[in-house]
Design an enzyme around this catalytic site. Structure first.
Site, short mmCIF file in Angstrom:
data_model
loop_
_atom_site.label_atom_id
_atom_site.label_comp_id
_atom_site.label_asym_id
_atom_site.label_seq_id
_atom_site.Cartn_x
_atom_site.Cartn_y
_atom_site.Cartn_z
CD GLU A 73 8.60 -5.82 4.59
OE1 GLU A 73 9.79 -6.14 4.47
OE2 GLU A 73 8.20 -4.89 5.32
CG ASP A 133 17.28 -2.78 7.05
OD1 ASP A 133 16.23 -3.39 7.29
OD2 ASP A 133 17.56 -2.32 5.92
O1 KIV Z 1 14.55 -5.48 8.83
C1 KIV Z 1 13.60 -6.26 9.00
O2 KIV Z 1 13.03 -6.37 10.08
C2 KIV Z 1 13.15 -7.05 7.87
C3 KIV Z 1 11.95 -7.92 8.06
C4 KIV Z 1 10.73 -7.07 8.00
C5 KIV Z 1 11.89 -9.01 7.09
O3 KIV Z 1 13.73 -6.99 6.83
#
Ligand code: KIV
Length: 284
Positions: A184, A46
């Site tokens: 994260e 997202d």
């Molecule tokens: O949406 C995204 O890019 C993510 C990554 C940072 C893991 O969730």
């Protein structure tokens, strides 16, 4: 390109083995490039909200857009496993709604698994999605959909209690049946501890070197962004700068008449040209 189609059981089996690579991709050319590089997992993240649509937060992207981006990625028929983020508010209203939305990502988008942000609070909806035979990837730590609750994009788990809570969240997700967990924005030691504590692969982003794999945003790895990247990003190219240089050369060539050349133009046969010119007198 990976030799064979990457599957959920295949990723699960990589715990403690060869490190897993994951990048985001949001469209057909991105998926082709990621797959040619042999990346294991393509995440239709997202983060497309910020990276592609220029939105402030991921809270602004909805299910319909995520379906469209997933479909574009799937048209590349990647060997990589395709995982799509469940956007904000598509799994917060109860298990039934969550299953319906996850099902749309699979049926209409072609997602092979979904990613759900959050810890123990999300276990009931994760279980419901798993019961519908849709594999789920977990996501703990700095979860961007919680930006307002967290008071900004801040490294999480710096205090002992918060770190313990996060370890409990990750354990609960693994016990519920997620096949992998993104960690994260946490201190490296917490990334290491969670990786030791759970029986499924962890995939870190800003979580230190000890996770079972690493993920980065496509535009960050390739230097396609603004040029200012978070501490955990290593840009492996400067494609935005190269793109600007290329477009400047194109502009200069057009303005000077250098482009297109004779070789870059289509030509009529001599007979057709002569016939055509007869009607126009002495053109050219
Ligand atoms: O949406 C995204 O890019 C993510 C990554 C940072 C893991 O969730």
């Amino acid at each position: 390109m990976a030799e064979e189609k990457v599957t959920v059981p295949g990723i699960r089996a990589r715990k403690g083995g060869t490190r897993i690579t994951m990048v985001t991709a949001y469209d057909y050319p991105g998926a082709v490039v990621a797959d040619r590089a042999g990346i294991d997992i393509i995440l239709v993240g997202d983060s497309v909200a910020n990276v592609v649509h220029g939105m402030e937060t991921t809270l602004e992207i909805g299910l319909e857009e995520m379906i469209i981006h997933t479909r574009a990625v799937k048209r590349a028929r990647p060997k990589a496993l395709v995982v799509t983020d469940m956007p904000w508010l598509t799994f917060h209203l109860g298990p039934e709604d969550a299953v319906r939305n996850a099902g749309r990502l699979v049926r209409e988008g072609g997602a092979e698994a979904v990613k759900v942000e959050g810890g123990r609070k999300r276990i009931p909806v994760i279980q419901a999605i798993l019961d519908a035979e849709i594999p789920v990837m977990g996501h703990v730590g700095l979860t961007p959909q919680s930006v307002h609750a967290m008071g900004g994009f801040k490294v999480q788990g710096r205090a002992v209690e918060a770190a313990r809570e996060m370890i409990e969240d990750a354990r609960a997700l693994a016990e519920a049946g997620v096949f992998a967990i993104v960690i994260e924005g946490v201190p490296d030691m917490l990334g290491q501890l969670i990786t030791k504590e759970v029986g499924v692969p962890t995939i870190g982003i800003g979580a230190g070197p000890d996770c079972d794999g690493q993920v980065l945003v496509f535009h960050d790895v390739l230097g396609l962004g603004s040029g200012r990247y978070p501490k955990f990003v290593r840009p492996y190219a400067s494609l935005a700068d190269e793109a600007v240089e290329a477009l400047k050369r194109f502009k200069a060539d057009v303005e000077s008449g250098e482009f297109p050349s004779d070789a870059e133009s289509y030509h009529l046969s001599d007979e057709v040209a002569a016939e055509l010119l007869r009607g126009f007198g002495s053109a050219g």
